[in-house]
Design an enzyme around this catalytic site. Structure first.
Site, PDB file in Angstrom:
ATOM      1  N   HIS A 216       0.813  -1.215   0.000  1.00 37.75           N
ATOM      2  CA  HIS A 216       0.000   0.000   0.000  1.00 37.75           C
ATOM      3  C   HIS A 216       0.849   1.268   0.000  1.00 37.75           C
ATOM      4  CE1 HIS A 216       0.568  -0.109   4.481  1.00 37.75           C
ATOM      5  NE2 HIS A 216       0.572   1.202   4.311  1.00 37.75           N
ATOM      6  N   ASP A 225      -1.403  -7.374   1.844  1.00 39.60           N
ATOM      7  CA  ASP A 225      -0.418  -6.300   1.782  1.00 39.60           C
ATOM      8  C   ASP A 225       1.007  -6.841   1.753  1.00 39.60           C
ATOM      9  OD1 ASP A 225       0.055  -3.651   1.520  1.00 39.60           O
ATOM     10  OD2 ASP A 225       0.040  -3.195   3.650  1.00 39.60           O
TER      11      ASP A 225
END
Length: 1024
Positions: A216, A225
């Site tokens: 991110h 992520d």
């Protein structure tokens, strides 16, 4: 029918093998002599063979079309080869054209050799002999000498790395040393597993953490992520242990900017969503819960998570990268670091806000809003902001001289505007709207371009230069004025196309018969008919209205032709008018602007140049005739009671033009239009105004009501002998031989108002009238009469609210108006409709309160005079559609000027005679107030007596005879309280008074007394 199945084929036997035939054949077969092969077997074989052939032909025909369609693919596949792809998939691979050509050439060669062999001559072999003496010997293939290779041998030596083999302890020690080196030098660490993981050591709140790069941070919002395998996780944990991995984080210590930080989940106090208990890699917060970067989230949650990235660092990185790419490569000196970095950031923010002001630098709405703004909006909104930023930079950062110079120049560029609107207006007025020819068109274009000021673009500068060049060429080439054209060549024919009036063609404004519907305009048109028209008394005949006098002559109407004869000869005589003096076309008939004719302001001519003279115009009843030079259109006038006919008063004929404009007015604006004409324009025009003044008044109305520009005019006749215009109404014209004005619409008539128009007809008179002057004394008397009459007061408040200001002429009227509650009622009525009128009524209420505190009449007048200036400034605000507005303004201005003059005289020591005159005015007005109040008291007494009489009649019958006397005393006391007068006892009254007041004391004959009071009430109401 019989059926035989052969495998999957079904055979239907024909009629020859019917059941009866089969039985007969079976019986015959049982006979010994017929045990040979019968015909049944042959028939079955034939049927089966036929079915097989049918099936094969059907199959061949079914696949024939597909085979023909796929024939190109089969032909191409003939030369393709099969290859095996991943997972065992076998497919065809197309061969190259070169390979196909080679293959086809080889096939052709083989076919050719075969053809030559088959078709060649026969060779007869007579014998075959074998030499047995010679044994077969193997002859080896001849040795081919290989050519030597002249290629240079490669000098590259293959390096074979020895595999590094370490024990577990050595590997741990090695990774610790790598971690210590990366931590000391600030280097990145890459862990290569199934996926590459990049990390580095960073400092946050004086603590060193190991930070991994999560997805991110690149701007995406993935569901995962970060993905770690087990081996990478162990190595990552080892690197994290060399930092403050075991630091205990209190609640709220994990803040934005810590994305990718590797911390110990056991030492976290915040609620969290953990992946495991070994590591916690910070991603962000969702609903007050910390989220691990390795946890899988939904797409919705990924958008809702508040990621703990560091936007400031991203901005700094982007700024640094772009700055390094765009910086000057060639300078005349060596660039050094002299200014403070933090101050540079502050000044950069100031410059950013000065150039592109915004709430957030990342806000897309701010960016779009700024991009949609015009240059004028940016200048009006942000010029003060730029000035503030310049002052801030000058006070706090004086060493940034280059920034101060930039902001100063930028502010000056923003303020470059041409504010000389007066010159722009004068140039436009001098040129006018109708001058489209050169050089006026070039002057107008240059004027419009220069007024833009700093908003001029490069193209505007080019156009301005082009127009200026045309002006220079025109001035250079013009050596003498253009000779004026001859009147003999003047032609001004009627247009062959009739003017289309869209207002009279709209279906929404027509009734079922196709007639124009006035709607609300009909009610407001009564202001014209009530003030400027007379009602024709049919009983007196039409003869008295035929002759229309004007200051310079007379004109006869055709109203007498409304009485028609059944005799055709007499009827034909009515088609003949009375000839006026004949005038040829001359300069009086034309209008010029410069050297060109303004044809709409000229008289109409025939094709040969002779003037078009008016013929007799037949009259109509209750119609408005519009259409000047074209076909006339008849519009029904607003209906009147009893079908009365209206004719304009002497000199009022130009009011028909305003009545024609009312057709094009919207219904909701009809009230203001008629009041503007009545209260503002007609008093200024006066009697018999000039055409120039009338055109100016039409221009005034066209500015306020643009839809009236295309309103059609009534027919306008030009009398050059009397130098007057006649606006023809529905009663036509008996006088003939006059010229006809070509102007057909209001927009064309407005041309007469231009100063640049050279025309003698501008000074011709048009019908008009003088309105009765507003009498202040009459209006004050009307105001006094309305104080104690609610219906009249309500009409005054709604239609003429400025009439209340006339109360300043008398303190008694002002206090009576205040005590009656009229001012309070006016404030309540206008508070939601007009704040100006509400403020005026409030000021009058406050003034009345101050006047009531003064003990003498002169003191009261002094209080009013002191506040006259304040009232005048509050009242005077442009033009209002009320007749009492200008009267109130003039009254207040006169009082204001008188007060200023009196103050000057008092300061110089002179006495003012006016102090002895207010009581005369008050003496003249006070009887009116007293009379109104007496009438109100009289009506109140009558109503009180009626109420008491009704009570006495109703309740005395129910009382005991012994209690009636006490009731009489109570009623007598009640009457004295209500009427404010003591009532005598019956014993002290005269017989007449006893009879008059007997109703109050005895219930006898109550109905007769009530009837007498009703009659007295009617008499009082009639005379009050």
């Amino acid at each position: 029918m019989s059926t035989i199945v052969f495998g999957s084929f079904t055979c239907h036997l024909d009629a020859a093998i019917h059941q009866d035939n089969a039985d007969r054949l079976a019986k015959a077969w049982t006979r010994p002599e017929n045990r040979q092969v019968s015909n049944v077997h042959l028939l079955c074989r034939r049927a089966a063979k036929s079915l097989i052939n049918t099936y094969e032909s059907a199959t061949a025909s079914a696949w024939k079309g597909l085979e023909e369609k796929l024939q190109p693919m089969f032909a191409k596949r003939e030369f393709s080869k099969t290859v095996t792809k991943r997972k065992g998939l076998r497919c065809f691979k197309e061969s190259s054209e070169k390979f196909i050509e080679k293959k086809l050439r080889k096939q052709y060669q083989e076919e050719r050799e075969r053809f030559q062999f088959v078709n060649g001559p026969d060779a007869i072999v007579n014998q075959i002999s074998v030499d047995k003496c010679e044994a077969s010997v193997w002859v080896p293939f001849p040795h081919i000498i290989e050519k030597p290779s002249f290629a240079t041998p490669s000098m590259k030596k293959k390096v074979v790395f020895t595999k590094v083999r370490m024990s577990e302890a050595s590997l741990q020690l090695f990774m610790r040393r790598v971690a210590a080196n990366a931590k000391a030098n600030g280097q990145k660490v890459e862990i290569i597993g199934r996926k590459r993981v990049v990390g580095n050591y960073t400092t946050k709140s004086r603590l060193t953490y190991f930070r991994t790069h999560v997805r991110h941070l690149d701007g995406s919002k993935p569901r995962y992520d970060l993905v770690l395998d087990e081996a990478t996780k162990k190595i990552l944990q080892l690197f994290a242990n060399t930092s403050r991995f075991h630091h205990v984080h209190k609640k709220g210590e994990v803040t934005p900017g810590m994305s990718g930080f590797v911390v110990n989940p056991i030492n976290l106090s915040d609620p969290m969503q953990v992946y495991d208990t070994d590591l916690f890699i910070v991603r962000g917060k969702h609903n007050s819960i910390l989220v691990d970067s390795r946890c899988k989230v939904s797409k919705k949650q990924s958008n809702e998570i508040i990621h703990y990235s560091d936007p400031g660092k991203q901005f700094s990185d982007g700024f640094t990268n772009s700055f390094m790419q765009c910086k000057l490569r060639e300078t005349d000196h060596q660039s050094t670091s002299d200014l403070d970095v933090k101050e540079c950031g502050d000044v950069a923010a100031l410059v950013c806000q000065a150039i592109i002001p915004c709430g957030k630098i990342t806000c897309l709405q701010c960016a779009q809003k700024y991009s949609y703004m015009s240059q004028q909006e940016i200048r009006d909104r942000f010029s003060t902001v730029i000035e503030q930023h310049e002052k801030t930079a000058m006070d706090n950062y004086p060493q940034f001289s280059h920034v101060l110079a930039f902001l100063k120049r930028y502010r000056e560029l923003m303020r470059v505007e041409n504010q000389n609107y007066e010159a722009f207006k004068d140039i436009t007025h001098m040129i006018g709207e109708d001058r489209k020819e050169a050089p006026f068109s070039h002057l107008q274009q240059i004027n419009e371009l220069i007024i833009k000021g700093g908003m001029m673009s490069a193209q505007d500068y080019i156009e301005a230069s082009d127009h200026l060049r045309e002006l220079a060429r025109y001035q250079k080439n013009r050596t003498e004025n253009i000779r004026s054209g001859s009147i003999k060549a003047f032609r001004n024919k009627i247009s062959s196309k009739a003017h289309v009036n869209m207002q009279l063609m709209c279906d929404n404004q027509l009734d079922t018969n196709g007639n124009f519907v006035w709607g609300q305009r009909e009610y407001h048109a009564k202001r014209f008919f009530r003030n400027y028209f007379d009602v024709i008394d049919v009983s007196e005949g039409y003869r008295r209205h035929i002759v229309r006098e004007n200051p310079r002559g007379i004109r006869k109407l055709a109203i007498g032709n409304l009485v028609i004869s059944t005799n055709l000869a007499a009827l034909r005589k009515q088609l003949l008018g009375e000839e006026c003096i004949h005038f040829e076309v001359s300069k009086e008939c034309t209008s010029r602007r410069g050297e060109n004719f303004v044809y709409q302001c000229c008289c109409v001519t025939h094709e040969d140049g002779t003037p078009l003279e008016s013929e007799i115009i037949s009259p109509t009843k209750n119609h408005l005739v519009v259409g000047n030079t074209g076909d006339s259109k008849y519009v029904d006038l607003p209906t009147a009671k009893g079908g009365a006919m209206f004719i304009a008063k002497a000199g009022y004929c130009y009011i028909n033009i305003f009545l024609a404009m009312l057709i094009n007015i919207n219904e909701d604006e009809a009230k203001s239009f008629t009041k503007t004409v009545r209260d503002t324009l007609v008093p200024k025009l006066g009697t018999w105004p000039s055409m120039m003044d009338l055109a100016t008044a039409c221009h005034f109305l066209a500015v306020l009501y643009p839809e009236t520009r295309n309103a059609e005019l009534p027919r306008i006749l030009v009398d050059h002998e009397a130098k007057i215009f006649h606006v023809v109404d529905s009663f036509g014209s008996l006088s003939t031989g006059m010229h006809v004005l070509k102007a057909n619409t209001i927009n064309q008539l407005i041309s007469f108002a231009s100063d640049t128009l050279d025309s003698n007809m501008k000074t011709y008179l048009v019908g008009g009238s003088e309105v009765d002057k507003c009498d202040e004394f009459k209006n004050v008397k009307l105001l006094i009469r309305s104080i104690y009459k609610p219906q009249i007061m309500e009409q005054v408040l709604k239609e003429e609210p400025y009439l209340l200001l006339m109360s300043v002429l008398s303190p008694g009227v002002l206090m009576a108006l205040f005590n009656s509650g009229s001012l309070e009622k006016a404030t309540q009525y206008w508070i939601t409709r007009s704040h100006t009128l509400a403020a005026i009524t409030s000021m009058l209420s406050a003034l009345a309160a101050k006047v009531s505190l003064a003990s003498t009449l002169n003191a009261q007048m002094s209080v009013i005079d002191e506040h006259a200036a304040v009232l005048c400034d509050s009242v005077f605000d442009g033009t209002k559609p009320y007749a009492s507005y200008m009267m109130a303004v003039k009254t207040l201005e006169r009082m204001k000027a008188r007060t200023e003059s009196d103050h000057t005289l008092n300061d110089l020591g002179f006495s003012v005679l006016r102090q002895a005159t207010p009581h005369l005015v008050e003496k003249k007005l006070s009887p009116g107030i007293g009379a109104s109040l007496e009438r109100v008291k009289l009506v109140g007494k009558i109503l009180c007596n009626l109420g008491i009489a009704a009570v006495a009649k109703t309740y005395t019958k129910t009382f005991h005879p012994k209690r009636r006397r006490r009731f009489r005393r109570q009623v007598r006391h009640l009457r004295s309280v209500i009427t404010w007068q003591p009532v005598q006892t019956p014993e002290r009254r005269s017989p007449t008074e006893k009879r008059r007041c007997g109703l109050l004391y005895t219930p006898v004959d109550g109905e007769a007394i009530l009837q007498s009071h009703r009659n007295f009430h009617k008499f009082s109401s009639k005379h009050s």
